[in-house]
Each structure stands twice: as C-alpha cells, then as structure tokens.
Write an enzyme that holds these catalytic residues in place. Structure first.
Site, PDB file in Angstrom:
ATOM      1  CE1 TYR A 124       0.110   5.438  10.065  1.00 47.57           C
ATOM      2  CE2 TYR A 124       0.170   3.124   9.427  1.00 47.57           C
ATOM      3  CZ  TYR A 124       0.824   4.288   9.767  1.00 47.57           C
ATOM      4  OH  TYR A 124       2.187   4.313   9.813  1.00 47.57           O
TER       5      TYR A 124
ATOM      6  CE1 TYR B  51     -11.296   3.155   4.514  1.00 44.51           C
ATOM      7  CE2 TYR B  51     -11.830   5.481   4.814  1.00 44.51           C
ATOM      8  CZ  TYR B  51     -10.897   4.458   4.783  1.00 44.51           C
ATOM      9  OH  TYR B  51      -9.578   4.736   5.025  1.00 44.51           O
TER      10      TYR B  51
ATOM     11  CG  ASP C  11      -6.580 -12.173   3.307  1.00 48.34           C
ATOM     12  OD1 ASP C  11      -7.134 -11.087   3.597  1.00 48.34           O
ATOM     13  OD2 ASP C  11      -7.019 -12.956   2.442  1.00 48.34           O
TER      14      ASP C  11
ATOM     15  N   GLY D 182       0.833  -1.202   0.000  1.00 49.87           N
ATOM     16  CA  GLY D 182       0.000   0.000   0.000  1.00 49.87           C
ATOM     17  C   GLY D 182       0.870   1.255   0.000  1.00 49.87           C
TER      18      GLY D 182
HETATM   19  N1  LIG Z   1      -5.858   6.439   1.232  1.00 45.03           N
HETATM   20  C1  LIG Z   1      -6.383   7.444   1.922  1.00 45.03           C
HETATM   21  O1  LIG Z   1      -6.755   8.481   1.367  1.00 45.03           O
HETATM   22  C2  LIG Z   1      -6.508   7.356   3.415  1.00 45.03           C
HETATM   23  C3  LIG Z   1      -7.131   8.413   4.114  1.00 45.03           C
HETATM   24  C4  LIG Z   1      -7.234   8.326   5.502  1.00 45.03           C
HETATM   25  C5  LIG Z   1      -6.745   7.222   6.177  1.00 45.03           C
HETATM   26  N2  LIG Z   1      -6.184   6.216   5.462  1.00 45.03           N
HETATM   27  C6  LIG Z   1      -5.715   5.045   6.210  1.00 45.03           C
HETATM   28  O2  LIG Z   1      -4.298   4.992   6.111  1.00 45.03           O
HETATM   29  C7  LIG Z   1      -3.867   3.631   6.118  1.00 45.03           C
HETATM   30  C8  LIG Z   1      -2.964   3.373   4.933  1.00 45.03           C
HETATM   31  O3  LIG Z   1      -3.727   3.583   3.755  1.00 45.03           O
HETATM   32  P1  LIG Z   1      -3.076   3.635   2.300  1.00 45.03           P
HETATM   33  O4  LIG Z   1      -3.455   4.927   1.694  1.00 45.03           O
HETATM   34  O5  LIG Z   1      -1.651   3.230   2.352  1.00 45.03           O
HETATM   35  O6  LIG Z   1      -3.954   2.491   1.608  1.00 45.03           O
HETATM   36  P2  LIG Z   1      -3.710   1.749   0.237  1.00 45.03           P
HETATM   37  O7  LIG Z   1      -2.677   2.415  -0.567  1.00 45.03           O
HETATM   38  O8  LIG Z   1      -5.079   1.534  -0.348  1.00 45.03           O
HETATM   39  O9  LIG Z   1      -3.125   0.357   0.726  1.00 45.03           O
HETATM   40  C9  LIG Z   1      -3.889  -0.519   1.455  1.00 45.03           C
HETATM   41  C10 LIG Z   1      -3.147  -1.824   1.513  1.00 45.03           C
HETATM   42  O10 LIG Z   1      -3.955  -2.718   2.260  1.00 45.03           O
HETATM   43  C11 LIG Z   1      -3.929  -3.942   1.591  1.00 45.03           C
HETATM   44  N3  LIG Z   1      -5.124  -4.732   1.844  1.00 45.03           N
HETATM   45  C12 LIG Z   1      -6.393  -4.533   1.413  1.00 45.03           C
HETATM   46  N4  LIG Z   1      -7.171  -5.536   1.843  1.00 45.03           N
HETATM   47  C13 LIG Z   1      -6.375  -6.361   2.554  1.00 45.03           C
HETATM   48  C14 LIG Z   1      -6.580  -7.570   3.242  1.00 45.03           C
HETATM   49  N5  LIG Z   1      -7.777  -8.168   3.268  1.00 45.03           N
HETATM   50  N6  LIG Z   1      -5.542  -8.158   3.885  1.00 45.03           N
HETATM   51  C15 LIG Z   1      -4.309  -7.593   3.850  1.00 45.03           C
HETATM   52  N7  LIG Z   1      -4.035  -6.466   3.186  1.00 45.03           N
HETATM   53  C16 LIG Z   1      -5.070  -5.850   2.551  1.00 45.03           C
HETATM   54  C17 LIG Z   1      -3.822  -3.627   0.112  1.00 45.03           C
HETATM   55  O11 LIG Z   1      -3.311  -4.769  -0.509  1.00 45.03           O
HETATM   56  P3  LIG Z   1      -3.140  -4.916  -2.107  1.00 45.03           P
HETATM   57  O12 LIG Z   1      -1.885  -4.133  -2.395  1.00 45.03           O
HETATM   58  O13 LIG Z   1      -2.986  -6.385  -2.280  1.00 45.03           O
HETATM   59  O14 LIG Z   1      -4.372  -4.350  -2.696  1.00 45.03           O
HETATM   60  C18 LIG Z   1      -2.878  -2.455   0.144  1.00 45.03           C
HETATM   61  O15 LIG Z   1      -1.542  -2.881   0.064  1.00 45.03           O
HETATM   62  C19 LIG Z   1      -5.139   2.787   6.146  1.00 45.03           C
HETATM   63  O16 LIG Z   1      -5.436   2.449   7.468  1.00 45.03           O
HETATM   64  C20 LIG Z   1      -6.196   3.732   5.639  1.00 45.03           C
HETATM   65  O17 LIG Z   1      -7.490   3.395   6.097  1.00 45.03           O
HETATM   66  C21 LIG Z   1      -6.025   6.253   4.116  1.00 45.03           C
END
Ligand SMILES: NC(=O)c1ccc[n+]([C@@H]2O[C@H](COP(=O)([O-])OP(=O)(O)OC[C@H]3O[C@@H](n4cnc5c(N)ncnc54)[C@H](OP(=O)(O)O)[C@@H]3O)[C@@H](O)[C@H]2O)c1
Length: 301
Positions: free
Chosen positions: A98, A124, A35, A10
C-alpha cells in the site's frame, strides 16, 4: 493459497484477516513477529513461511512524527518493503503493497492519475515513495495500491478522534482546504481480496502484469466536510448522547500548523483499478454510514 499479512494490528491489516480468509490460509504477523524496522530479519521470516502472497499492511504512519524520525520511517516504509519484494521476486510470490496520496504535492487541480509524477512534500510521503520504487525495482510480481485518509472502527484515525472530541467539546476547528477521499479500511481490505483473487486468476492464464493502482472511496470532501458528516451520522445513529452537539468551524491549514505539510489536493482517480480488476469503492458518505452502523452495533453489544 498461503497469504502472509504484515501489520496485523493496523486498520487495514486487521480487516485483511477477515477479507482474505476466503482465499486460503492467512498468516497475520504483528510487529513483534515481523518488524520492518529490522529489515535484516525479514528474509528468514518470509523463507520460513513460503507464502504465495504477501500483503504488506505494516507501515510507519505517524505523519508528523516522521518529520523528526525520517530515517526510521524510511527504513520501515522505504527499505523494508523492498526486502519483502525481493523475497517474493525470488520465489515468484505476489507482493501487494500500500502507498499513499501523500506521494503527491497536492498542487494539481483535478484528481491525480497513477502516471502523474509524484513529488512528496513531507517525510512520510518521501518514505512511502521510496517504498513504491523499491518494490518496483525488486522486479517480482507486485501490485502497488495507493489509498488515502484511512479510517475504521478501530485504530488511530480521524473518525475515532472526531467522535471522542465531539463527546467532549462544544466547538471544533477543522481544516477545510485539504480535499481527499476518506476511505474505509474494511473496503480497502475487501477490494484487496478481490484484486488478489483476480490476480491469481490472471497469473494462471499468463495475463498478469505488475502495476500501480489508486484505491480510494468515490467522491471527495475536506476534513471539515468529513467531520460534518461524522457529526451528522453519529447524531442520527445515536453515537452521541441525546442533545449533545458541537459547532464545527472551517479553518485554513495555516491556522492549524503541524510539523508535516499536507497536500491540499489528495484526490486520486480510480479508473485504472476499475478497468483492470473491475473493483471500485463506493462513495465515501455511504461507507462512512456503514462504518458508523458497525460502531453503534459494537457499542450496543
Ligand atoms: N492511515 C492512513 O490514513 C493512510 C493513508 C494512505 C495510505 N495509507 C497506507 O495504508 C497502509 C495501511 O495503513 P493503516 O491505516 O492500516 O495503518 P495503521 O493503522 O497505522 O497500521 C500500521 C500498522 O503497521 C505496524 N507497524 C508500524 N511500524 C512497524 C514496524 N516497524 N514493523 C512492523 N509493523 C509496524 C503498526 O504496528 P502496531 O500496531 O504495533 O503499532 C500497525 O499495526 C499503509 O501502507 C499506509 O502507509 C494509510
């Protein structure tokens, strides 16, 4: 120190592998190795690794899809973090987890504080709030870090979507009535490393307290303002073909209906993080320009 990172591919998980390396041995697990949709498998994974710190960067982040997959989103974002946190509680390891601005309804007129009552308005947000509660209830040493509008040079994010669209289209209509802080994944990971290091020190001194912190870039803008800054920075930085431009049109959320409703105000105050850990992220414009520079360097390489 042995640090386990979930969500290795991610945006944040990827950057953590770099930023945490200075603190010890980093074991980064992707979805196939850890997972979160199979929580029953997690205790064995964690027990075999015996980490001192777990940084859970894995999450179900497809905000619109979560409306029709709320059960899965809740297992991954709500239930599984609780299982991980119970494992760390069992051994006394530190759990970093997070969360998101989407735990709020966005109705507040000023930036949200950590103690403001959450009230998610989409699936979400509900699933992420369930995760916060589960980690807290596990009762082990933990830090909950809420961030917002995450982007970076890789992965699926608004910046990369905009760059692709700016290369193709002459006009883009962008939502201008949702306000928040675009936050660079690289900075989230660097701040996390600083916090883990400080927490380790505090734990040695017997001064550590678990808690909830906001961790976002300084300042705020709308998605339209973010898009305008991307257009300006990409043009200046040579990420768009010479002479290439597009007209950006500000629109209201109602003109861009999505399955999930978004909060209008996503601003979160970072004072608690600054006071407790001395960590404060720079302004979102500066971080964006650094990220664009990195992307240009990668494209040139
Ligand atoms: N993205 C945003 O705008 C945002 C905003 C606020 C807070 N956050 C929080 O910040 C944190 C990091 O987010 P990010 O932006 O780095 O998210 P991201 O880029 O979408 O990455 C999420 C990761 O989680 C993995 N994942 C999804 N389902 C899974 C499962 N069932 N088991 C194991 N891994 C799984 C994905 O795997 P794959 O690579 O295989 O798909 C991906 O590598 C999260 O807690 C998110 O909720 C994000």
């Amino acid at each position: 120190m042995k640090l386990v990172v979930t969500g290795a591919n991610g945006q944040v998980g990827w950057e953590l592998q770099r930023s945490l390396a200075a603190l010890g041995e980093v074991i980064a697990l992707d979805r196939s190795q850890c997972d979160l949709s199979r929580p029953e498998l997690l205790p064995d994974v964690i027990r075999s690794l015996k980490p001192d710190v777990i940084v859970n960067a894995a999450a179900y982040t497809a905000v619109d899809d979560a409306e029709r997959e709320e059960e899965l989103a809740t297992i991954v974002n709500g239930f599984a973090p609780g299982v991980l946190a119970r494992e760390t509680a069992r051994t006394g390891a530190l759990m970093i987890h997070y969360s998101t601005d989407y735990v709020f309804d966005g109705c507040k007129a000023s930036p949200y504080m950590e103690d403001d009552p959450p009230c998610p308005i989409n699936a979400y947000g509900r699933s992420k709030l369930a995760g916060e509660i589960a980690v807290r209830q596990a009762g082990g040493p933990h830090l909950l870090l809420r961030t917002s509008w995450v982007y970076g040079a890789r992965g699926r994010n608004f910046l990369r979507t905009m760059l692709a669209l700016l290369r193709e289209r002459d006009e883009l209509r962008i939502v201008a009535d949702q306000v928040g802080a675009p936050t660079w994944a690289t900075e989230i990971a660097q701040a996390t490393a600083a916090v883990v290091e400080a927490a380790a020190h505090q734990r040695t001194e017997g001064q550590f307290e678990s808690g909830l912190y906001h961790l976002t870039a300084a300042g705020a803008t709308s998605w339209y303002g973010f898009a305008a800054a991307i257009l300006e920075g990409a043009t200046r930085g040579g990420l768009l073909a010479a002479g290439r431009s597009a007209r950006l049109v500000p629109i209201a959320s109602e003109e861009y209906p999505r399955p999930a409703t978004r909060p209008k105000n996503s601003r979160m105050a970072g004072d608690r993080m600054r006071a407790r850990f001395g960590v404060a992220l720079q302004g979102w414009e500066k971080a964006l320009s650094l990220c664009l520079e990195e992307m240009r360097a990668c494209e040139a390489a």
